[in-house]
Structures are given as C-alpha cells and as structure tokens.
Design a protein around this motif. Sequence first.
Motif, mmCIF file in Angstrom:
data_model
loop_
_atom_site.group_PDB
_atom_site.id
_atom_site.type_symbol
_atom_site.label_atom_id
_atom_site.label_comp_id
_atom_site.label_asym_id
_atom_site.label_seq_id
_atom_site.Cartn_x
_atom_site.Cartn_y
_atom_site.Cartn_z
ATOM 1 N N VAL A 156 0.995 -1.097 0.101
ATOM 2 C CA VAL A 156 0.040 -0.211 0.012
ATOM 3 C C VAL A 156 0.851 1.295 0.070
ATOM 4 O O VAL A 156 1.590 1.371 0.810
ATOM 5 C CB VAL A 156 -0.896 0.051 1.194
ATOM 6 N N ASN A 157 0.652 2.213 -0.797
ATOM 7 C CA ASN A 157 1.547 3.023 -1.375
ATOM 8 C C ASN A 157 1.072 4.446 -0.833
ATOM 9 O O ASN A 157 1.416 5.576 -1.148
ATOM 10 C CB ASN A 157 2.008 3.247 -2.700
ATOM 11 N N VAL A 158 0.254 4.226 0.153
ATOM 12 C CA VAL A 158 -0.185 5.429 0.986
ATOM 13 C C VAL A 158 -0.388 5.097 2.425
ATOM 14 O O VAL A 158 -0.627 4.123 2.734
ATOM 15 C CB VAL A 158 -1.669 6.090 0.331
ATOM 16 N N PRO A 159 -0.298 6.334 3.184
ATOM 17 C CA PRO A 159 -0.680 5.793 4.729
ATOM 18 C C PRO A 159 -2.036 5.225 4.964
ATOM 19 O O PRO A 159 -3.191 5.640 3.948
ATOM 20 C CB PRO A 159 -0.688 7.559 5.472
ATOM 21 N N ASN A 160 -1.955 4.224 5.759
ATOM 22 C CA ASN A 160 -3.260 3.443 5.738
ATOM 23 C C ASN A 160 -3.428 2.740 7.215
ATOM 24 O O ASN A 160 -2.412 2.866 7.879
ATOM 25 C CB ASN A 160 -3.281 2.475 4.574
ATOM 26 N N HIS A 161 -4.631 2.481 7.432
ATOM 27 C CA HIS A 161 -4.854 1.552 8.506
ATOM 28 C C HIS A 161 -5.639 0.449 8.234
ATOM 29 O O HIS A 161 -6.903 0.383 8.546
ATOM 30 C CB HIS A 161 -5.473 2.513 9.720
ATOM 31 N N LEU A 162 -5.316 -0.360 7.626
ATOM 32 C CA LEU A 162 -5.736 -1.666 7.160
ATOM 33 C C LEU A 162 -5.834 -2.565 8.142
ATOM 34 O O LEU A 162 -5.114 -2.424 9.118
ATOM 35 C CB LEU A 162 -5.380 -2.338 5.816
ATOM 36 N N TRP A 163 -6.629 -3.830 8.097
ATOM 37 C CA TRP A 163 -6.692 -4.762 9.088
ATOM 38 C C TRP A 163 -6.934 -4.147 10.333
ATOM 39 O O TRP A 163 -6.540 -4.477 11.407
ATOM 40 C CB TRP A 163 -5.404 -5.642 9.096
ATOM 41 N N SER A 164 -8.009 -3.331 10.484
ATOM 42 C CA SER A 164 -8.239 -2.672 11.563
ATOM 43 C C SER A 164 -8.827 -3.572 12.842
ATOM 44 O O SER A 164 -8.709 -3.331 14.058
ATOM 45 C CB SER A 164 -9.247 -1.456 11.490
ATOM 46 N N ASN A 165 -9.581 -4.610 12.238
ATOM 47 C CA ASN A 165 -10.178 -5.588 13.350
ATOM 48 C C ASN A 165 -9.138 -6.500 13.844
ATOM 49 O O ASN A 165 -9.050 -6.656 14.975
ATOM 50 C CB ASN A 165 -11.439 -6.164 12.408
ATOM 51 N N ALA A 166 -8.344 -6.850 12.942
ATOM 52 C CA ALA A 166 -7.215 -7.681 13.405
ATOM 53 C C ALA A 166 -6.180 -6.789 14.359
ATOM 54 O O ALA A 166 -5.851 -7.562 15.115
ATOM 55 C CB ALA A 166 -6.233 -8.255 12.205
ATOM 56 N N ASN A 167 -5.782 -5.674 13.805
ATOM 57 C CA ASN A 167 -5.045 -4.956 14.595
ATOM 58 C C ASN A 167 -5.568 -4.696 16.131
ATOM 59 O O ASN A 167 -4.858 -4.710 17.384
ATOM 60 C CB ASN A 167 -4.791 -3.713 14.102
ATOM 61 N N GLY A 168 -7.038 -4.374 16.299
ATOM 62 C CA GLY A 168 -7.438 -4.465 17.361
ATOM 63 C C GLY A 168 -7.570 -5.526 18.437
ATOM 64 O O GLY A 168 -7.518 -5.543 19.754
ATOM 65 N N ILE A 179 -1.336 3.825 12.492
ATOM 66 C CA ILE A 179 -1.244 4.053 10.990
ATOM 67 C C ILE A 179 -0.043 3.796 10.448
ATOM 68 O O ILE A 179 0.920 4.113 10.762
ATOM 69 C CB ILE A 179 -1.656 5.564 10.578
ATOM 70 N N TYR A 180 -0.253 2.587 9.291
ATOM 71 C CA TYR A 180 0.992 2.204 8.545
ATOM 72 C C TYR A 180 1.424 3.463 7.728
ATOM 73 O O TYR A 180 0.474 4.115 7.054
ATOM 74 C CB TYR A 180 0.761 1.043 7.750
ATOM 75 N N GLN A 181 2.769 3.630 7.365
ATOM 76 C CA GLN A 181 3.244 4.685 6.258
ATOM 77 C C GLN A 181 3.057 4.032 5.158
ATOM 78 O O GLN A 181 2.925 2.887 4.628
ATOM 79 C CB GLN A 181 4.595 4.799 6.777
ATOM 80 N N SER A 182 3.535 4.948 4.110
ATOM 81 C CA SER A 182 3.238 4.620 2.660
ATOM 82 C C SER A 182 4.462 3.354 2.686
ATOM 83 O O SER A 182 5.480 3.542 2.907
ATOM 84 C CB SER A 182 3.548 5.566 1.892
ATOM 85 N N GLY A 183 4.007 2.377 1.799
ATOM 86 C CA GLY A 183 5.029 1.417 1.534
ATOM 87 C C GLY A 183 5.045 0.346 2.252
ATOM 88 O O GLY A 183 5.744 -0.732 2.194
ATOM 89 N N SER A 184 4.018 -0.039 3.261
ATOM 90 C CA SER A 184 3.719 -1.077 4.013
ATOM 91 C C SER A 184 3.291 -2.254 3.337
ATOM 92 O O SER A 184 2.748 -2.052 2.516
ATOM 93 C CB SER A 184 2.879 -0.716 4.981
ATOM 94 N N LYS A 185 3.530 -3.375 3.814
ATOM 95 C CA LYS A 185 2.993 -4.738 2.904
ATOM 96 C C LYS A 185 2.017 -5.664 3.755
ATOM 97 O O LYS A 185 2.563 -5.769 4.989
ATOM 98 C CB LYS A 185 4.308 -5.446 2.552
#
Length: 322
Positions: A156-168, A179-185
């Motif tokens: 993901v090449n933009v800042p993001n907060h994916l897998w929010s349920n899993a991260n919780g 929040i993950y910075q740009s370039g997170s995998k």
Amino acid sequence: MYLQFVRTKNILIYVNRIVTDVKLQSIKCNDVILCQSVLHKSKKHLFSMKKLIGLFTLVLVLSSFAVQAQYTPAPQYIPAPRYLPQRSGFRFYDIRFGVFLSPSWSWMTSDNKNINRVGSELGIKIGVIAEQRISEAYSFSTGLNITYNQGGTLQVNVPNHLWSNANGQFYPQPSDTLIYQSGSKFKYTMSYFEIPFGIKLRTPESGDHIRYFAEPHLAFGIKTSSTGSTVGLGYAGVYDQEKIPIYTEVNTFDFSFGIGAGAEFIVTNNTAFIFGLYYQSGLIDVTENNSGYILNPDGTGKRLESSNTSNNSLSIRLGVMF
C-alpha cells in the motif's frame, strides 16, 4: 434296378423292376392283357419308390434344420474400446473418477492504483475428480478440491490503517498512532474448499495412446482459514507481525473462472495418467471492504478502503483417472 424286355407283337416294352437276384431276362408276352398287367404293376411299384424317395428327402431336410437349430456358435471375443461410444441419457457407468495433486503459485491484484502486487504464495491443491461423459469428445467435470496457501502480498503506497479489526486484537485501544506509513506490505495466506464445474474437451486417441484436452471451468470456493503478516513502519514504531488471524478481513466466499489444458496418457482401458497446466482468475473481491481506511499521501483525507482485490493462481496438475 434293371430293365426287362417284353415283346408282344413286335412291340418292345421296358419295365423297371428291383430284384434281389440280379440278372437280365427277356420275356415274350403273347397276351396283351398280361403285358398290361405287368406294366400296371411296374408303374405302381415305381410310384411307391417315388413316395419313399420323397419321404426320405423330407426326413433329411428336417434333420438338417434340427441340427442347425441346436448348434450355437461360440461367442467371438471383441476387445473393449478404450472409450465407450456416444450414448444418450445419463448412465452411471459413463462416470469416471480420479484424484490429483497440484503445486500452485498464487497472487493477488487490486483495482486501486495505490495498492500493488509485490509478492506471491507457493501452495498446493489436492482433490478428487468426477467426469460424466457426454460423447467421445465432451465430458461434464466436477469434483472437490482443497487449496492450501493461496494469496499473495500487497504493498500500500499511501498511509493506511488496514486490518483494523485484526489490529484491534493486538492493541487494546486502536488509534491513529497505528497508521502504517506509505510502502507497508500486507501478506495474505488463505485456504479454501473448492467445487469446480466445467466442460472437458478431448481429441481422439493418438497412436501413442495419448489424448489431449482443454477444460474451461468455474470454481466456487468456501474459506476455511486466513492468516496474515505485516511489514511496515508506523508513526509510533515498526509494526511487523506474523500469522495474524485475519478471518474478518477476508470474505467467506470466492468465485473464479479458469481454464486448463494437458494430456491423458492411457495405460489401460480404464486407467489414464493426467498432466496439465491450469489457470484461475478471481471474479469477486476476496477482501472485506470498509474494515480499514486509507489516507492521502500527505496523511490527510481519511476514508474507508473499498477496493476490489481478486485472487489468481497457476498450477500444475498431476493425477490419475480410473
């Protein structure tokens, strides 16, 4: 049977007669009545012989028919064909079964230009095959497959907060600091029960006992497990995690289109080895939408992530039909 000569008033009469003492005699008959009596007896005897010959001929003919009726020729051996001829309607013995094992290579693609494919998964697929012959050249195919380690890695090449349920599950109070910075995998690893439906097209058997085939098909999958791993830098530190349960981040069902091609190596009338190459492309989104959010490159514009991500695979099929 011999000839006797009867002479009466210069008339020579020939009479057929069977005698036990065989010899040729000449009889002179001066009385016309006596001559006629001899002729009548000869004709009567000749008529009896004709009846006897006719009866004997009838017995021979009837005997030949009786012998012919009693004679049953031995059945001739006809070798069974390798593939049964074309039939109409469903018949159970037209069904063939088989098993296969397929090493596979899978990857994921997204319709979001900021989410790119950067990695793939090596997995395996095993299953059973059932084919209902429609004709010599066509068969309806189905079965039950189990796929292990399907998925891939997305960057993901933009800042993001994916897998929010899993991260919780790992952070008691998820916040913007996660929040993950740009370039997170994000690496997806999934397994499915899969039911394919297809049509198998075959060529005639060659002199080397090989039949080539093509098999377009659709596959319906039911998720059995899903885990993930992350590699990324957050504003509050490095968030590298492995084997995160992401069951809520992946949809329960998958649906894909595929095509395969290969060859059947015929060993016996009922057994053939299979070698083929199969490709599948996902038709629906396998990730759960609105479970996280993404931002603009400058960290503003927070919005829900709703891209469509499909699962694709390429596999080598090794199997046997019986």
